[in-house]
Design a protein around this motif. Sequence first.
Motif, PDB file in Angstrom:
ATOM      1  N   HIS A 198       0.833  -1.215   0.000  1.00 39.43           N
ATOM      2  CA  HIS A 198       0.000   0.000   0.000  1.00 39.43           C
ATOM      3  C   HIS A 198       0.862   1.257   0.000  1.00 39.43           C
ATOM      4  O   HIS A 198       0.461   2.309   0.516  1.00 39.43           O
ATOM      5  N   THR A 249       3.141   4.288  -1.970  1.00 36.81           N
ATOM      6  CA  THR A 249       3.113   5.057  -3.211  1.00 36.81           C
ATOM      7  C   THR A 249       4.542   5.189  -3.702  1.00 36.81           C
ATOM      8  O   THR A 249       5.340   5.929  -3.129  1.00 36.81           O
ATOM      9  N   GLU A 256       6.679   6.022  -6.978  1.00 36.46           N
ATOM     10  CA  GLU A 256       6.686   6.549  -8.344  1.00 36.46           C
ATOM     11  C   GLU A 256       7.559   5.669  -9.239  1.00 36.46           C
ATOM     12  O   GLU A 256       8.496   5.004  -8.784  1.00 36.46           O
ATOM     13  N   GLN A 316       4.636   1.315  -7.656  1.00 37.84           N
ATOM     14  CA  GLN A 316       3.573   0.744  -6.824  1.00 37.84           C
ATOM     15  C   GLN A 316       2.549   1.818  -6.492  1.00 37.84           C
ATOM     16  O   GLN A 316       2.908   2.891  -5.999  1.00 37.84           O
ATOM     17  N   PRO A 317       1.260   1.563  -6.745  1.00 38.10           N
ATOM     18  CA  PRO A 317       0.219   2.526  -6.379  1.00 38.10           C
ATOM     19  C   PRO A 317      -0.257   2.305  -4.946  1.00 38.10           C
ATOM     20  O   PRO A 317      -0.078   1.211  -4.391  1.00 38.10           O
ATOM     21  N   PRO A 318      -0.894   3.302  -4.341  1.00 42.28           N
ATOM     22  CA  PRO A 318      -1.505   3.098  -3.023  1.00 42.28           C
ATOM     23  C   PRO A 318      -2.773   2.265  -3.146  1.00 42.28           C
ATOM     24  O   PRO A 318      -3.208   1.911  -4.254  1.00 42.28           O
ATOM     25  N   ARG A 322      -7.014   4.937  -4.788  1.00 43.44           N
ATOM     26  CA  ARG A 322      -6.811   6.379  -4.571  1.00 43.44           C
ATOM     27  C   ARG A 322      -5.948   6.970  -5.673  1.00 43.44           C
ATOM     28  O   ARG A 322      -6.005   8.177  -5.946  1.00 43.44           O
ATOM     29  N   LYS A 323      -5.120   6.133  -6.267  1.00 38.36           N
ATOM     30  CA  LYS A 323      -4.262   6.533  -7.382  1.00 38.36           C
ATOM     31  C   LYS A 323      -4.171   5.348  -8.346  1.00 38.36           C
ATOM     32  O   LYS A 323      -4.403   4.197  -7.975  1.00 38.36           O
ATOM     33  N   LEU A 360       1.512   8.979 -12.160  1.00 41.25           N
ATOM     34  CA  LEU A 360       0.615   8.564 -11.085  1.00 41.25           C
ATOM     35  C   LEU A 360      -0.570   9.522 -11.062  1.00 41.25           C
ATOM     36  O   LEU A 360      -0.403  10.725 -10.864  1.00 41.25           O
ATOM     37  N   THR A 371      -4.772  10.622 -10.083  1.00 42.05           N
ATOM     38  CA  THR A 371      -5.846  10.552  -9.098  1.00 42.05           C
ATOM     39  C   THR A 371      -7.184  10.524  -9.820  1.00 42.05           C
ATOM     40  O   THR A 371      -7.451  11.388 -10.659  1.00 42.05           O
TER      41      THR A 371
END
Length: 504
Positions: A225, A227, A229, A240-242, A246-247, A267, A269
């Motif tokens: 979990h 973030t 970039e 890795q995205p959250p 959320r992203k 990345l 939103t």
Amino acid sequence: MKKMKIYYTSDVHGYLYPTDYLSDEAQGMGLMQTITDFDKDENTLVIDGGDIFQGSPFINYFQNQKRSDNGIAKVMNAGGYDVITLGNHDFNYGFDFLKENLSNLDAQVTAVNVLDKSGAQLFPAQIKTLGNGLKIGLIGAVTDYVNIWENPENIADIQITPVFPAMKAELERLKPQVDFVVGIYHGGFESDLATGERLSDTGENVGYQLLEELDFDLLLTGHQHATIEGQYVHGTYTLQPPNMARKYFEIAVNFDDTLQPSITSELKTPGINQSPDLKAALEDLQTEVNRYLDRPIVHLDTEVAAQSHLDLAQTSNAILALTAHVQRLATGADISIVSMNNNTLYLPQDVKVRDILRNYPYDNTLFLMKVTGQQLKQNLEKTAEYFALESGGIVINPKWLVPKTEHYNYDFYYGLGYTLDVSQPVGSRVRELTYQGQPVQDTDFLSVALNNYRAVGGGEYNAYKAAEVVQDTGLTIQDLMIAYLEKTGQLQVDEELDFEVVSS
């Protein structure tokens, strides 16, 4: 020059709508909102990194009823997902039901370390040929810590093997057949990406080893979990995205005339808008869930105020005491062990079902175990690692915040008396451990009520692995809390917690 594009999500955890269920305000998050941004053509792949079928109050409501008409497939199919891998939580409701959920997806599944009992791959690597002729190999895998965390019954008919050798073998087999290879790993990084400093030796995450020793063109990760970039590490592009959508990532790959790739990513939103058709298709499901979540439970004389995690870890509160109490009532245990979670604990005066699920967000079941005094001390020492000392005093150990926030691995031991001395070295911080006023000896046996995740040693509480399981009650702790409040009409419980955190 040839081009391709990838949209990537991971750890969505069943969050389809623009809400985290903590606030009534619409937020830029959720899979329905994310997919409205996808601009897919014949040279685009849409990929998910696992943990889709568990987590939000929405999806858990349907999963607990074993209902595969839960909206996930509708949204993923509308988003044009091509390939997904599996996450550790996707096994939480049993492998047979997972297969039922997967059967509704248009996407193909790759998880090369998930085998049947004969050793055959159940979810092999995939090759996708794009409109421009590019052949893309996709190799998925899930952290093999599923074997530690999962209810054995849920994975009794399959094998989940170590990630690294499984992905290595598939990469060697697939690479000569394709122009570009994507690893989709439901796991994270055991080392700092910038320095290579080792952060964990558990084996739960092996992403850095995959980067260092293998030659994927692109490694998509998840599970932590975090973030992260997009960046090149040891020649492989990774990110890795959250969680909770959320992203999401939009990844662009440009190939030169020799088919050498150059990768960039953004990345993004999501907004709060949904497809009207998709919203209408899920409206009955959302109405059903909200009716359940908005059911009144109890009116309190006063609210339970929010605290920072650091303050809460040194004081506890009425919500944690309630959790400990219902666990003890259901088991008759000497000690009731309760964990914090990553959400801020708070209860309004008018408590609804959604408030309980916010404060206890996991659909954990309750175990009763018999532990020795020595095992208790070992586990308390693990809890004591949560703290660190800086010049200004006691703080949260940075290792519990990076690369993954792990407030949920801090435990309170109701029924014990204990002092945690943060001035002492890790492993030697527990002082004055008592039960009913008497010192706890290493050879003493005490019964302990705790959740299933901790009972199997989750969070590196390894001493529980050697302890005796007296009973897996099958009772969901969330349901126990709701039932107690509805029956008694009060939050206050007679539950003692005699502990202190000191720095000298």
